[in-house]
Design a protein around this motif. Structure first.
Motif, PDB file in Angstrom:
ATOM      1  N   GLY A  74      -3.626 -37.028  -7.803  1.00 14.46           N
ATOM      2  CA  GLY A  74      -4.144 -38.245  -7.702  1.00 14.46           C
ATOM      3  C   GLY A  74      -4.005 -38.775  -6.470  1.00 14.46           C
ATOM      4  N   MET A  75      -3.502 -37.715  -5.376  1.00  9.13           N
ATOM      5  CA  MET A  75      -3.691 -38.192  -3.863  1.00  9.13           C
ATOM      6  C   MET A  75      -4.710 -38.012  -3.265  1.00  9.13           C
ATOM      7  SD  MET A  75       0.052 -37.015  -2.471  1.00  9.13           S
ATOM      8  CE  MET A  75       1.949 -37.409  -3.216  1.00  9.13           C
ATOM      9  N   SER A  76      -5.173 -38.414  -1.853  1.00 10.29           N
ATOM     10  CA  SER A  76      -6.007 -38.305  -1.297  1.00 10.29           C
ATOM     11  C   SER A  76      -6.627 -36.957  -1.051  1.00 10.29           C
ATOM     12  CB  SER A  76      -6.091 -39.091  -0.252  1.00 10.29           C
ATOM     13  OG  SER A  76      -5.261 -38.365   0.754  1.00 10.29           O
ATOM     14  N   LEU A  77      -7.740 -36.494  -0.818  1.00 16.49           N
ATOM     15  CA  LEU A  77      -8.176 -35.344  -0.370  1.00 16.49           C
ATOM     16  C   LEU A  77      -7.267 -34.505   0.764  1.00 16.49           C
ATOM     17  CD1 LEU A  77     -10.203 -32.661  -0.703  1.00 16.49           C
ATOM     18  CD2 LEU A  77     -11.793 -33.893   0.889  1.00 16.49           C
ATOM     19  N   TYR A  78      -6.715 -35.700   1.642  1.00 17.70           N
ATOM     20  CA  TYR A  78      -6.294 -35.023   2.942  1.00 17.70           C
ATOM     21  C   TYR A  78      -4.990 -34.504   2.571  1.00 17.70           C
ATOM     22  CZ  TYR A  78      -3.863 -35.102   7.444  1.00 17.70           C
ATOM     23  OH  TYR A  78      -3.167 -34.819   8.525  1.00 17.70           O
ATOM     24  N   ASP A 142     -10.900 -28.052  -5.660  1.00 16.66           N
ATOM     25  CA  ASP A 142     -10.784 -28.200  -4.127  1.00 16.66           C
ATOM     26  C   ASP A 142      -9.793 -26.964  -3.858  1.00 16.66           C
ATOM     27  OD1 ASP A 142      -8.100 -29.010  -4.960  1.00 16.66           O
ATOM     28  OD2 ASP A 142      -8.662 -30.855  -4.637  1.00 16.66           O
ATOM     29  N   SER A 143      -9.144 -26.978  -2.408  1.00 21.25           N
ATOM     30  CA  SER A 143      -8.464 -25.845  -2.008  1.00 21.25           C
ATOM     31  C   SER A 143      -7.096 -25.754  -2.919  1.00 21.25           C
ATOM     32  CB  SER A 143      -8.102 -26.076  -0.773  1.00 21.25           C
ATOM     33  OG  SER A 143      -7.357 -27.309  -0.326  1.00 21.25           O
ATOM     34  N   ASN A 144      -6.599 -27.141  -3.183  1.00 25.06           N
ATOM     35  CA  ASN A 144      -5.268 -27.107  -3.925  1.00 25.06           C
ATOM     36  C   ASN A 144      -5.528 -26.314  -5.165  1.00 25.06           C
ATOM     37  OD1 ASN A 144      -2.647 -27.969  -4.719  1.00 25.06           O
ATOM     38  ND2 ASN A 144      -3.582 -29.624  -5.837  1.00 25.06           N
ATOM     39  N   TYR A 194      -4.712 -16.238   3.330  1.00 19.66           N
ATOM     40  CA  TYR A 194      -5.545 -16.694   4.392  1.00 19.66           C
ATOM     41  C   TYR A 194      -7.092 -17.518   3.906  1.00 19.66           C
ATOM     42  CZ  TYR A 194      -9.300 -15.761   7.995  1.00 19.66           C
ATOM     43  OH  TYR A 194     -10.370 -15.910   8.668  1.00 19.66           O
ATOM     44  N   THR A 195      -7.261 -17.228   2.575  1.00 22.04           N
ATOM     45  CA  THR A 195      -8.372 -17.897   2.054  1.00 22.04           C
ATOM     46  C   THR A 195      -8.071 -19.174   1.868  1.00 22.04           C
ATOM     47  OG1 THR A 195      -9.095 -15.835   0.946  1.00 22.04           O
ATOM     48  CG2 THR A 195      -9.975 -18.058   0.072  1.00 22.04           C
ATOM     49  N   VAL A 196      -6.928 -19.582   1.277  1.00 23.90           N
ATOM     50  CA  VAL A 196      -6.315 -20.806   1.109  1.00 23.90           C
ATOM     51  C   VAL A 196      -6.353 -21.665   2.420  1.00 23.90           C
ATOM     52  CG1 VAL A 196      -4.691 -22.322  -0.086  1.00 23.90           C
ATOM     53  CG2 VAL A 196      -5.341 -20.444  -1.144  1.00 23.90           C
ATOM     54  N   ILE A 197      -5.823 -21.064   3.374  1.00 22.06           N
ATOM     55  CA  ILE A 197      -5.647 -21.712   4.577  1.00 22.06           C
ATOM     56  C   ILE A 197      -6.964 -22.180   5.406  1.00 22.06           C
ATOM     57  CG2 ILE A 197      -4.699 -21.249   7.148  1.00 22.06           C
ATOM     58  CD1 ILE A 197      -2.592 -19.555   6.036  1.00 22.06           C
ATOM     59  N   THR A 198      -7.963 -21.315   4.978  1.00 23.05           N
ATOM     60  CA  THR A 198      -9.255 -21.569   5.875  1.00 23.05           C
ATOM     61  C   THR A 198      -9.745 -22.791   5.279  1.00 23.05           C
ATOM     62  OG1 THR A 198      -9.446 -19.334   6.555  1.00 23.05           O
ATOM     63  CG2 THR A 198     -11.380 -20.324   6.160  1.00 23.05           C
ATOM     64  N   ASN A 199      -9.745 -22.652   3.629  1.00 24.46           N
ATOM     65  CA  ASN A 199     -10.191 -23.916   2.757  1.00 24.46           C
ATOM     66  C   ASN A 199      -9.865 -25.146   3.152  1.00 24.46           C
ATOM     67  OD1 ASN A 199     -12.125 -21.792   2.042  1.00 24.46           O
ATOM     68  ND2 ASN A 199     -11.338 -21.353   0.077  1.00 24.46           N
ATOM     69  N   ALA A 200      -8.387 -25.058   3.124  1.00 27.12           N
ATOM     70  CA  ALA A 200      -7.499 -26.209   3.327  1.00 27.12           C
ATOM     71  C   ALA A 200      -7.871 -26.854   4.387  1.00 27.12           C
ATOM     72  CB  ALA A 200      -6.256 -26.027   2.818  1.00 27.12           C
ATOM     73  N   SER A 201      -8.090 -26.132   5.749  1.00 30.24           N
ATOM     74  CA  SER A 201      -8.289 -26.462   6.916  1.00 30.24           C
ATOM     75  C   SER A 201      -9.631 -27.154   6.928  1.00 30.24           C
ATOM     76  CB  SER A 201      -8.246 -25.514   7.824  1.00 30.24           C
ATOM     77  OG  SER A 201      -6.991 -24.887   8.111  1.00 30.24           O
ATOM     78  N   ALA A 202     -10.543 -26.541   6.297  1.00 28.52           N
ATOM     79  CA  ALA A 202     -11.995 -27.225   6.352  1.00 28.52           C
ATOM     80  C   ALA A 202     -11.869 -28.621   5.651  1.00 28.52           C
ATOM     81  CB  ALA A 202     -12.901 -26.438   5.735  1.00 28.52           C
ATOM     82  N   GLU A 203     -11.042 -28.698   4.460  1.00 25.26           N
ATOM     83  CA  GLU A 203     -11.057 -30.060   3.714  1.00 25.26           C
ATOM     84  C   GLU A 203     -10.327 -31.002   4.526  1.00 25.26           C
ATOM     85  OE1 GLU A 203      -9.252 -29.068  -0.211  1.00 25.26           O
ATOM     86  OE2 GLU A 203     -11.264 -28.107  -0.972  1.00 25.26           O
ATOM     87  N   ARG A 204      -9.322 -30.699   5.384  1.00 21.68           N
ATOM     88  CA  ARG A 204      -8.557 -31.773   6.106  1.00 21.68           C
ATOM     89  C   ARG A 204      -9.687 -32.262   7.048  1.00 21.68           C
ATOM     90  NH1 ARG A 204      -2.952 -31.574   7.363  1.00 21.68           N
ATOM     91  NH2 ARG A 204      -3.360 -31.423   9.484  1.00 21.68           N
ATOM     92  N   ARG A 205     -10.544 -31.507   7.806  1.00 27.65           N
ATOM     93  CA  ARG A 205     -11.357 -31.937   8.450  1.00 27.65           C
ATOM     94  C   ARG A 205     -12.564 -32.893   7.778  1.00 27.65           C
ATOM     95  NH1 ARG A 205     -10.895 -26.330  10.657  1.00 27.65           N
ATOM     96  NH2 ARG A 205     -12.846 -25.821   9.307  1.00 27.65           N
ATOM     97  N   GLN A 206     -12.817 -32.365   6.662  1.00 20.43           N
ATOM     98  CA  GLN A 206     -13.763 -33.173   6.028  1.00 20.43           C
ATOM     99  C   GLN A 206     -13.210 -34.601   5.537  1.00 20.43           C
ATOM    100  OE1 GLN A 206     -14.844 -31.736   1.995  1.00 20.43           O
ATOM    101  NE2 GLN A 206     -16.580 -33.074   1.783  1.00 20.43           N
ATOM    102  N   SER A 207     -11.909 -34.712   5.110  1.00 19.10           N
ATOM    103  CA  SER A 207     -11.465 -35.825   5.144  1.00 19.10           C
ATOM    104  C   SER A 207     -11.076 -36.629   6.046  1.00 19.10           C
ATOM    105  CB  SER A 207      -9.728 -35.612   4.373  1.00 19.10           C
ATOM    106  OG  SER A 207      -9.254 -36.587   4.126  1.00 19.10           O
ATOM    107  N   LYS A 208     -10.875 -36.305   7.423  1.00 15.53           N
ATOM    108  CA  LYS A 208     -10.949 -36.980   8.661  1.00 15.53           C
ATOM    109  C   LYS A 208     -12.279 -37.586   8.866  1.00 15.53           C
ATOM    110  CE  LYS A 208      -6.901 -34.776  10.612  1.00 15.53           C
ATOM    111  NZ  LYS A 208      -6.278 -33.786  11.963  1.00 15.53           N
ATOM    112  N   LEU A 209     -13.082 -36.699   8.633  1.00 13.87           N
ATOM    113  CA  LEU A 209     -14.755 -37.349   8.892  1.00 13.87           C
ATOM    114  C   LEU A 209     -15.289 -38.513   7.889  1.00 13.87           C
ATOM    115  CD1 LEU A 209     -17.465 -36.855  10.305  1.00 13.87           C
ATOM    116  CD2 LEU A 209     -17.824 -35.059   8.651  1.00 13.87           C
TER     117      LEU A 209
END
Length: 216
Positions: A74-78, A142-144, A194-209
């Motif tokens: 229920g929390m935000s993507l970020y 999502d990455s989670n 490594y896979t999760v870190i890469t995808n989660a980092s991308a989603e954090r950038r997408q959320s900020k955008l």
């Protein structure tokens, strides 16, 4: 303003994580993993098996992951991506820890007890196959959600390896099959982390955008 519009080619992020079915699946996975953690801790102590100890620690880590995933529903993507990032680092560090544990076991030279290894390995495999089947439908989230699926998949693969290691120890009287399994599990933890870190980092950038688009 035109540049901002081009940069903010934002599309809605699917909130599949909000599904009640996903929440129920996480609760089932959490209970199963906690139970198997306790079984493998005592079984690993009895059998002197590095593979069982590694798998027990993996069950503990997965239990933590499922509990955290339940907390962020229920929390935000970020914030979901931030938690997934932490879980990714946990998986990666766990892999490194298993490498160290295998090195220590090698230096001690203790041959594990194969029958206990095999019995607990089969029980753990059944438990993880059940969890993996339950979570399979959420593997494309999502990455989670992806980190949850990767945990269950890695566990099932690790349990198959533990069973083969038990046969190897039983047939050869050597500790090497047990150590090989520990190395395989370490590799899975590192690669999945490594896979999760890469995808989660991308989603954090997408959320900020997305947030910058909304403010614009």
């Amino acid at each position: 303003m035109v540049r901002m519009t081009m940069a903010c080619n934002c599309s809605p992020v699917q909130q599949k994580t909000l599904s009640p079915k996903f929440k129920k699946a996480l609760w089932i996975a959490l209970i199963i993993n906690l139970a198997m953690f306790l079984i493998e801790v005592f079984g690993g102590m009895y059998a002197n098996s590095s593979a069982l100890w590694a798998d027990a620690l993996d069950f503990a880590g997965d239990s933590m992951n499922y509990a955290i995933s339940l907390a962020v529903i229920g929390m935000s993507l970020y914030w979901r991506a931030t938690v997934a990032l932490l879980k990714g680092w946990t998986m990666l560090l766990f892999g490194i820890f298993v490498l160290v544990k295998a090195g220590y076991a090698y230096s001690q030279g203790i041959v594990p007890e194969a029958i206990t290894m095999g019995t607990i390995g089969v029980a753990a495999l059944v438990a993880n196959v059940v969890v993996a089947l339950i979570l399979y439908a959420f593997r494309e989230g999502d990455s989670n959600m992806q980190s949850v699926w990767l945990c269950s998949r890695n566990d099932a693969i690790g349990n198959i390896a533990v069973i083969f290691a038990a046969f190897g120890v039983f047939g050869t009287g050597s500790m090497y099959p047990d150590l090989i399994v520990a190395l395989i599990m370490a590799g899975l933890g590192i690669s999945s982390g490594y896979t999760v870190i890469t995808n989660a980092s991308a989603e954090r950038r997408q959320s900020k955008l997305l947030n910058s688009c909304e403010k614009a």
